[in-house]
Motif scaffolding. Sequence first.
Motif, PDB file in Angstrom:
ATOM      1  N   ALA A   1       0.817  -1.216   0.000  1.00 32.41           N
ATOM      2  CA  ALA A   1       0.000   0.000   0.000  1.00 32.41           C
ATOM      3  C   ALA A   1       0.849   1.264   0.000  1.00 32.41           C
ATOM      4  O   ALA A   1       0.304   2.368  -0.077  1.00 32.41           O
ATOM      5  CB  ALA A   1      -0.928  -0.011   1.215  1.00 32.41           C
ATOM      6  N   ARG A   2       2.169   1.119   0.112  1.00 29.13           N
ATOM      7  CA  ARG A   2       3.116   2.240   0.131  1.00 29.13           C
ATOM      8  C   ARG A   2       2.854   3.190   1.302  1.00 29.13           C
ATOM      9  O   ARG A   2       3.058   4.396   1.188  1.00 29.13           O
ATOM     10  CB  ARG A   2       3.100   3.003  -1.196  1.00 29.13           C
ATOM     11  CG  ARG A   2       3.530   2.143  -2.371  1.00 29.13           C
ATOM     12  CD  ARG A   2       3.899   2.965  -3.579  1.00 29.13           C
ATOM     13  NE  ARG A   2       4.163   2.123  -4.721  1.00 29.13           N
ATOM     14  CZ  ARG A   2       4.571   2.567  -5.900  1.00 29.13           C
ATOM     15  NH1 ARG A   2       4.767   3.859  -6.081  1.00 29.13           N
ATOM     16  NH2 ARG A   2       4.788   1.745  -6.904  1.00 29.13           N
ATOM     17  N   ARG A   3       2.401   2.629   2.403  1.00 30.11           N
ATOM     18  CA  ARG A   3       2.313   3.417   3.618  1.00 30.11           C
ATOM     19  C   ARG A   3       3.689   3.443   4.265  1.00 30.11           C
ATOM     20  O   ARG A   3       4.461   2.497   4.158  1.00 30.11           O
ATOM     21  CB  ARG A   3       1.274   2.823   4.575  1.00 30.11           C
ATOM     22  CG  ARG A   3      -0.151   2.900   4.037  1.00 30.11           C
ATOM     23  CD  ARG A   3      -1.157   2.622   5.139  1.00 30.11           C
ATOM     24  NE  ARG A   3      -1.160   1.228   5.535  1.00 30.11           N
ATOM     25  CZ  ARG A   3      -1.977   0.299   5.054  1.00 30.11           C
ATOM     26  NH1 ARG A   3      -2.860   0.634   4.108  1.00 30.11           N
ATOM     27  NH2 ARG A   3      -1.936  -0.939   5.486  1.00 30.11           N
ATOM     28  N   GLU A   4       3.990   4.536   4.958  1.00 32.17           N
ATOM     29  CA  GLU A   4       5.323   4.662   5.552  1.00 32.17           C
ATOM     30  C   GLU A   4       5.605   3.534   6.536  1.00 32.17           C
ATOM     31  O   GLU A   4       4.777   3.210   7.384  1.00 32.17           O
ATOM     32  CB  GLU A   4       5.455   6.002   6.278  1.00 32.17           C
ATOM     33  CG  GLU A   4       5.830   7.129   5.369  1.00 32.17           C
ATOM     34  CD  GLU A   4       6.475   8.278   6.130  1.00 32.17           C
ATOM     35  OE1 GLU A   4       6.957   8.078   7.257  1.00 32.17           O
ATOM     36  OE2 GLU A   4       6.495   9.387   5.576  1.00 32.17           O
ATOM     37  N   LEU A   5       6.800   2.969   6.406  1.00 33.26           N
ATOM     38  CA  LEU A   5       7.212   1.892   7.304  1.00 33.26           C
ATOM     39  C   LEU A   5       8.726   1.781   7.300  1.00 33.26           C
ATOM     40  O   LEU A   5       9.355   1.773   6.235  1.00 33.26           O
ATOM     41  CB  LEU A   5       6.610   0.556   6.851  1.00 33.26           C
ATOM     42  CG  LEU A   5       7.013  -0.665   7.668  1.00 33.26           C
ATOM     43  CD1 LEU A   5       6.396  -0.599   9.063  1.00 33.26           C
ATOM     44  CD2 LEU A   5       6.613  -1.955   6.973  1.00 33.26           C
ATOM     45  N   ALA A   6       9.301   1.683   8.486  1.00 32.83           N
ATOM     46  CA  ALA A   6      10.723   1.356   8.624  1.00 32.83           C
ATOM     47  C   ALA A   6      10.806  -0.065   9.165  1.00 32.83           C
ATOM     48  O   ALA A   6      10.529  -0.299  10.345  1.00 32.83           O
ATOM     49  CB  ALA A   6      11.414   2.331   9.566  1.00 32.83           C
ATOM     50  N   LEU A   7      11.127  -0.998   8.299  1.00 30.50           N
ATOM     51  CA  LEU A   7      11.318  -2.399   8.682  1.00 30.50           C
ATOM     52  C   LEU A   7      12.809  -2.581   8.929  1.00 30.50           C
ATOM     53  O   LEU A   7      13.612  -2.553   7.999  1.00 30.50           O
ATOM     54  CB  LEU A   7      10.826  -3.326   7.571  1.00 30.50           C
ATOM     55  CG  LEU A   7      11.011  -4.827   7.789  1.00 30.50           C
ATOM     56  CD1 LEU A   7      10.303  -5.304   9.046  1.00 30.50           C
ATOM     57  CD2 LEU A   7      10.527  -5.605   6.564  1.00 30.50           C
ATOM     58  N   LEU A   8      13.187  -2.746  10.194  1.00 29.40           N
ATOM     59  CA  LEU A   8      14.593  -2.694  10.581  1.00 29.40           C
ATOM     60  C   LEU A   8      15.067  -4.031  11.123  1.00 29.40           C
ATOM     61  O   LEU A   8      14.477  -4.590  12.061  1.00 29.40           O
ATOM     62  CB  LEU A   8      14.809  -1.610  11.643  1.00 29.40           C
ATOM     63  CG  LEU A   8      14.368  -0.196  11.258  1.00 29.40           C
ATOM     64  CD1 LEU A   8      14.608   0.760  12.416  1.00 29.40           C
ATOM     65  CD2 LEU A   8      15.094   0.279  10.005  1.00 29.40           C
ATOM     66  N   ASP A   9      16.137  -4.530  10.534  1.00 32.83           N
ATOM     67  CA  ASP A   9      16.827  -5.735  10.996  1.00 32.83           C
ATOM     68  C   ASP A   9      17.939  -5.271  11.928  1.00 32.83           C
ATOM     69  O   ASP A   9      18.875  -4.601  11.507  1.00 32.83           O
ATOM     70  CB  ASP A   9      17.398  -6.488   9.795  1.00 32.83           C
ATOM     71  CG  ASP A   9      17.982  -7.840  10.152  1.00 32.83           C
ATOM     72  OD1 ASP A   9      18.645  -7.945  11.209  1.00 32.83           O
ATOM     73  OD2 ASP A   9      17.804  -8.794   9.375  1.00 32.83           O
ATOM     74  N   VAL A  10      17.843  -5.652  13.213  1.00 32.61           N
ATOM     75  CA  VAL A  10      18.781  -5.109  14.202  1.00 32.61           C
ATOM     76  C   VAL A  10      19.939  -6.062  14.488  1.00 32.61           C
ATOM     77  O   VAL A  10      20.688  -5.862  15.448  1.00 32.61           O
ATOM     78  CB  VAL A  10      18.046  -4.733  15.508  1.00 32.61           C
ATOM     79  CG1 VAL A  10      17.088  -3.591  15.248  1.00 32.61           C
ATOM     80  CG2 VAL A  10      17.306  -5.928  16.108  1.00 32.61           C
ATOM     81  N   ARG A  11      20.121  -7.076  13.645  1.00 35.95           N
ATOM     82  CA  ARG A  11      21.302  -7.925  13.745  1.00 35.95           C
ATOM     83  C   ARG A  11      22.506  -7.201  13.140  1.00 35.95           C
ATOM     84  O   ARG A  11      22.375  -6.147  12.519  1.00 35.95           O
ATOM     85  CB  ARG A  11      21.063  -9.250  13.015  1.00 35.95           C
ATOM     86  CG  ARG A  11      19.893 -10.064  13.571  1.00 35.95           C
ATOM     87  CD  ARG A  11      19.624 -11.292  12.709  1.00 35.95           C
ATOM     88  NE  ARG A  11      19.154 -10.933  11.374  1.00 35.95           N
ATOM     89  CZ  ARG A  11      19.124 -11.748  10.332  1.00 35.95           C
ATOM     90  NH1 ARG A  11      19.574 -12.995  10.469  1.00 35.95           N
ATOM     91  NH2 ARG A  11      18.679 -11.344   9.160  1.00 35.95           N
ATOM     92  N   GLU A  12      23.674  -7.794  13.279  1.00 33.18           N
ATOM     93  CA  GLU A  12      24.856  -7.246  12.617  1.00 33.18           C
ATOM     94  C   GLU A  12      24.737  -7.448  11.103  1.00 33.18           C
ATOM     95  O   GLU A  12      23.893  -8.218  10.623  1.00 33.18           O
ATOM     96  CB  GLU A  12      26.122  -7.906  13.163  1.00 33.18           C
ATOM     97  CG  GLU A  12      26.330  -7.718  14.646  1.00 33.18           C
ATOM     98  CD  GLU A  12      26.466  -6.267  15.085  1.00 33.18           C
ATOM     99  OE1 GLU A  12      27.081  -5.480  14.337  1.00 33.18           O
ATOM    100  OE2 GLU A  12      25.965  -5.928  16.173  1.00 33.18           O
ATOM    101  N   GLU A  13      25.605  -6.777  10.350  1.00 34.14           N
ATOM    102  CA  GLU A  13      25.429  -6.748   8.901  1.00 34.14           C
ATOM    103  C   GLU A  13      25.590  -8.111   8.247  1.00 34.14           C
ATOM    104  O   GLU A  13      24.855  -8.450   7.309  1.00 34.14           O
ATOM    105  CB  GLU A  13      26.414  -5.762   8.271  1.00 34.14           C
ATOM    106  CG  GLU A  13      26.149  -5.543   6.790  1.00 34.14           C
ATOM    107  CD  GLU A  13      27.174  -4.647   6.133  1.00 34.14           C
ATOM    108  OE1 GLU A  13      26.794  -3.526   5.729  1.00 34.14           O
ATOM    109  OE2 GLU A  13      28.351  -5.047   6.017  1.00 34.14           O
TER     110      GLU A  13
END
Length: 554
Positions: free
Chosen positions: A17-29
């Motif tokens: 739907a292109r609603r704002e979202l920050a999907l964050l992976d908090v593991r190391e790179e």
Amino acid sequence: MSFPTVSAAQVRLHLIARRELALLDVREEDPYAHAHPLFAANLPLSRLELEVLDRVPRRDTAIVLYDNGEGLAERAAARLADLGYTNVRLLAGGLEGWRAAGYEVFRDVNVPSKAFGELVETEAHTPSLSAPEVKGLLDEQADVVVLDSRRFEEYRTMSIPTGTSVPGAELVLRARTLAPDPATTIIVNCAGRTRSLIGAQSLRNAGVPNPVYALRNGTIGWTLAGFSLEHGQERRFGDVDDTARETARAAARTVAYRAGVRRLPYAALETLEERGRTLYRLDVRTPEEYQAGHLPGFRSAPGGQLVQETDHSAPVRGARIVLFDTLSVRADMSASWLAQMGWEVLVLDDVPATALTATGAWRPSLPPLPVVEAIPPAHLARLLAANLPNGGGVTLLDVGPSPAYRRGRVPGARFIIRARLAVDLPAAARDRTIVVTSPDGVAARFAAVDIQALTGRPALVLDGGTAAWTAAGLQLETGEGAYLSAPDDVYRRPYEGTDNAVEAMQAYLDWEYGLVGQLRRDGTHGFFVIPPSRDAHDTPPSLSPHLAHEGHGH
């Protein structure tokens, strides 16, 4: 503190739907690079306070955090709450919850941009030449120029013979000057595929009259073909005259218009700020131009790297982006690609030179730094000189990035990942005086607070970090050191450096070839590709028809 969860299906619907979202992976790179959703951005718990204020600037942004069962997401959520973020959720089941829902996972880094580059080649039929074909042209001293679209630092590490450094956003501005004869064949290269393809297609979209080709598979393809690369080269683009500048400006604006880019008068910039909407302000010029003078509040994001690293520069999917460039060409071309990647992007117009009041390199926004006891380099040097091997003494920890640790560290420092202090800091070390350092000392301050909570004893920090140690004239150790944590904070890219295994390079190329199929299966991207503005199958005069035919596709 407990945090609400959100299902993988709900996250996917948000993205579609292109609603704002920050999907964050908090593991190391490195673990992140092995498996993650397409639009997941990597923001390790270890670096959260150092990066989040710029990467997720609005405190009420919808944020979804996940890990792979390590317990990092809950800790990251608590830290974000402490920083004032009010709309934080956890992905139910973490990465495995995403897999269990049957959704696509991707590997490597900067995947949205790389997948988009593959789609561009498929849809626009961007022509390419293999390494042997390009090598043959160079050996014959054919009328060819090679333009390297990577960052100058990457180019200087290794480059195609005769190549000139022209980072991606500069190509349309400077190609006509570097190849003034329309009969000259232009070959664009990067380390792998994405920046070669985007760079070549930029020139074609902008109507550059020369035959234009990507070097298929970049320096990886060159190396796999058994050819030698140059090292330490300094060839860079020069100035352009008024005629070339205006030609490029008109062409780039046309491309941006075709991609749906809108323009914003500088006087209206403040009106773009909108409650409930994230706005990224990015300056796409060269770092040197940025440092000489830039608009306050704008981050430095050279256009070629911005298109390559959208997940880093703008991790809030669905946000709005405004770009600035004194010449407009680089902003227009960068914006044209961002628009095709589904971003709402505007180019800032009519900016008076007097508005460029900020100078110097960009500095990240940081929360208030923890108050901890800092000791100067000379004091630490005396402590280390008196250190006893058994009992008493100092435990010196380096919480900076592992590549920086290998390049140079305070003698005796042991590498540790901040997020793993509870597991990786030996019990014996906790009874000694603990001193923490990092490249500039900032990450060390946050780690010192974690150590105090863990041990019940205050930890010291090296004032000014490792940079202050060298500034004081003290020597560094280099090379491999003592690792308390596995150095998986950085993913080893198969296309950077000069000592990559052949198998790793080939596997990387094979993976890139499969990205268009993954995009189809994933179904969340919203990418489109504007039709080419001219025939994509022109033949360089110095190539036989047979070679030209072989130069297309993979």
